[in-house]
Enzyme design. Structure first.
Site, PDB file in Angstrom:
ATOM      1  CG  ASP A  11      -2.044  -1.074   1.023  1.00 59.96           C
ATOM      2  OD1 ASP A  11      -2.391  -1.388  -0.134  1.00 59.96           O
ATOM      3  OD2 ASP A  11      -2.536  -1.577   2.048  1.00 59.96           O
ATOM      4  CE  LYS A  33      -4.456  -5.955   0.061  1.00 61.27           C
ATOM      5  NZ  LYS A  33      -5.051  -4.746  -0.543  1.00 61.27           N
ATOM      6  CG  ASP A  61      -7.759  -5.683  -2.557  1.00 64.26           C
ATOM      7  OD1 ASP A  61      -8.881  -6.101  -2.881  1.00 64.26           O
ATOM      8  OD2 ASP A  61      -7.492  -5.223  -1.429  1.00 64.26           O
ATOM      9  CE  LYS A  63     -11.237  -4.194  -0.476  1.00 62.78           C
ATOM     10  NZ  LYS A  63      -9.817  -3.882  -0.609  1.00 62.78           N
ATOM     11  CG  LEU A  64     -13.066  -5.085 -10.330  1.00 64.62           C
ATOM     12  CD1 LEU A  64     -12.865  -6.067 -11.487  1.00 64.62           C
ATOM     13  CD2 LEU A  64     -12.786  -3.660 -10.792  1.00 64.62           C
ATOM     14  CG  PHE A  65     -20.110  -2.999  -6.393  1.00 67.41           C
ATOM     15  CD1 PHE A  65     -20.798  -4.193  -6.186  1.00 67.41           C
ATOM     16  CD2 PHE A  65     -20.795  -1.810  -6.219  1.00 67.41           C
ATOM     17  CE1 PHE A  65     -22.140  -4.187  -5.820  1.00 67.41           C
ATOM     18  CE2 PHE A  65     -22.130  -1.787  -5.854  1.00 67.41           C
ATOM     19  CZ  PHE A  65     -22.807  -2.990  -5.656  1.00 67.41           C
ATOM     20  CB  ILE A  67     -24.065  -3.116 -14.574  1.00 66.13           C
ATOM     21  CG1 ILE A  67     -23.125  -2.628 -15.684  1.00 66.13           C
ATOM     22  CG2 ILE A  67     -24.889  -1.959 -14.039  1.00 66.13           C
ATOM     23  CD1 ILE A  67     -23.866  -2.185 -16.947  1.00 66.13           C
ATOM     24  CB  THR A  70     -19.290  -2.615 -16.198  1.00 66.12           C
ATOM     25  OG1 THR A  70     -20.215  -1.950 -17.048  1.00 66.12           O
ATOM     26  CG2 THR A  70     -18.058  -1.753 -16.011  1.00 66.12           C
ATOM     27  CD  GLN A 188      -7.974  -3.799   8.712  1.00 63.80           C
ATOM     28  OE1 GLN A 188      -9.162  -4.069   8.856  1.00 63.80           O
ATOM     29  NE2 GLN A 188      -7.371  -3.861   7.537  1.00 63.80           N
TER      30      GLN A 188
HETATM   31  O1  C5P Z   1      -2.361  -2.136   6.627  1.00 67.79           O
HETATM   32  P1  C5P Z   1      -3.308  -3.289   6.774  1.00 67.79           P
HETATM   33  O2  C5P Z   1      -2.600  -4.552   7.266  1.00 67.79           O
HETATM   34  O3  C5P Z   1      -4.539  -2.962   7.573  1.00 67.79           O
HETATM   35  O4  C5P Z   1      -3.753  -3.599   5.281  1.00 67.79           O
HETATM   36  C1  C5P Z   1      -4.787  -4.479   4.960  1.00 67.79           C
HETATM   37  C2  C5P Z   1      -4.963  -4.489   3.485  1.00 67.79           C
HETATM   38  O5  C5P Z   1      -6.033  -5.356   3.178  1.00 67.79           O
HETATM   39  C3  C5P Z   1      -5.321  -3.125   2.890  1.00 67.79           C
HETATM   40  O6  C5P Z   1      -4.675  -3.095   1.606  1.00 67.79           O
HETATM   41  C4  C5P Z   1      -6.827  -3.170   2.708  1.00 67.79           C
HETATM   42  O7  C5P Z   1      -7.249  -2.448   1.585  1.00 67.79           O
HETATM   43  C5  C5P Z   1      -7.052  -4.656   2.473  1.00 67.79           C
HETATM   44  N1  C5P Z   1      -8.370  -5.173   2.799  1.00 67.79           N
HETATM   45  C6  C5P Z   1      -8.965  -5.046   4.052  1.00 67.79           C
HETATM   46  N2  C5P Z   1     -10.211  -5.563   4.280  1.00 67.79           N
HETATM   47  C7  C5P Z   1     -10.857  -6.213   3.311  1.00 67.79           C
HETATM   48  C8  C5P Z   1     -10.264  -6.365   2.046  1.00 67.79           C
HETATM   49  C9  C5P Z   1      -9.014  -5.832   1.837  1.00 67.79           C
HETATM   50  O8  C5P Z   1      -8.366  -4.511   4.948  1.00 67.79           O
HETATM   51  N3  C5P Z   1     -12.049  -6.753   3.556  1.00 67.79           N
END
Ligand code: C5P
Length: 238
Positions: A11, A33, A61, A63-65, A67, A70, A188
């Site tokens: 990230d 990722k 990653d 996270k497509l959303f 129709i 598309t 988180q």
């Molecule tokens: O920095 P951290 O360990 O919190 O990163 C978690 C990664 O997982 C981030 O890239 C976040 O976008 C991703 N992610 C998440 N929850 C989800 C799907 C993906 O935290 N449900």
């Protein structure tokens, strides 16, 4: 030691920072990722470089959303690069469209259940139906598997419930929201340690900030890999 159960979330804003971090982490990390934060910073180019030139596995990653048509077109475009994992939201029609788009490629479609950063109050604000988060996650996971997802993204706290679903047989559970003991939670909310996540039935743990923000990212990754090889981290799934 390489152990592809650890997926490091790159990230960072751009390709150069991503390559620099991957170089610091070296051979011990084999799975990365790449997400939306690097969309305009060359994320796809980095994904292909890490895969083709460095032999890494890649989880895109997105996270497509959208129709169905598309989503299918977007997945078809991405699937030509044969990256390893691609995320879409777990709504059944989105998953079905993604499967169509990925046909003929090795790319596995992972469905997002409920973001690990959300709690019930956030779901209320988003007008999501009543129910506890674990119940809703398990329901969405079951629907996504039935729609053809190769796996799901879920909090490690919910991995055990998902692993117990008959539909989860042979499917992947990938868990972000993982924090080594003592690490900052950031945004988180539904976390476990890496070892607990694997013991709960996760196949892969995704770890971002505890590694890329660490003073010594290589050591942070090494410590997590050591935890994953401890007996406490034995997955009931392996
Ligand atoms: O920095 P951290 O360990 O919190 O990163 C978690 C990664 O997982 C981030 O890239 C976040 O976008 C991703 N992610 C998440 N929850 C989800 C799907 C993906 O935290 N449900």
């Amino acid at each position: 030691m390489t152990d592809d159960r650890l997926i490091v979330a790159l990230d960072v804003p751009n390709v150069l920072d991503g390559l620099a971090l991957a170089e610091k982490l070296g051979d011990q990390v084999s799975f990365y990722k790449i997400g939306l934060g690097m969309l305009t910073g060359g994320g796809l180019a980095l994904a292909n470089e890490l895969k083709q030139d460095h032999g890494k596995r890649i989880f895109l990653d997105m996270k497509l959303f959208d129709i169905g048509a598309t989503v299918e077109a977007a997945v078809r475009g991405i699937a030509q690069f044969n990256l390893d994992f691609l995320t879409v939201h777990g709504d059944p029609y989105v998953v079905r469209a993604a499967r169509e788009g990925a046909a003929g490629s090795d790319t596995k479609i992972l469905a997002v259940t409920i973001l690990t950063s959300l709690d019930r109050a956030d779901l209320d604000h988003a007008c999501m139906k009543d129910g506890t988060i674990p119940d809703l996650v398990v329901e969405r996971a079951g629907q996504a598997f039935a729609a053809g997802a190769d796996g799901v993204i879920a909090s490690p706290q919910e991995a055990k419930l998902i692993r117990a679903l008959p539909e989860a047989e042979g499917k992947l559970i990938v868990t972000p929201g993982v924090r080594p003991v003592g690490a900052d939670l950031g945004d988180q909310k539904r976390v476990t340690t890496p070892g607990e996540a694997i013991a709960n039935g996760a196949d892969h743990v995704v770890v971002g900030r505890p590694i890329w923000k660490a003073a010594d990212p290589a050591k942070a990754a090494h410590d997590i890999l050591a935890e994953l090889s401890s007996p406490q981290a034995l997955s009931p799934n392996r």
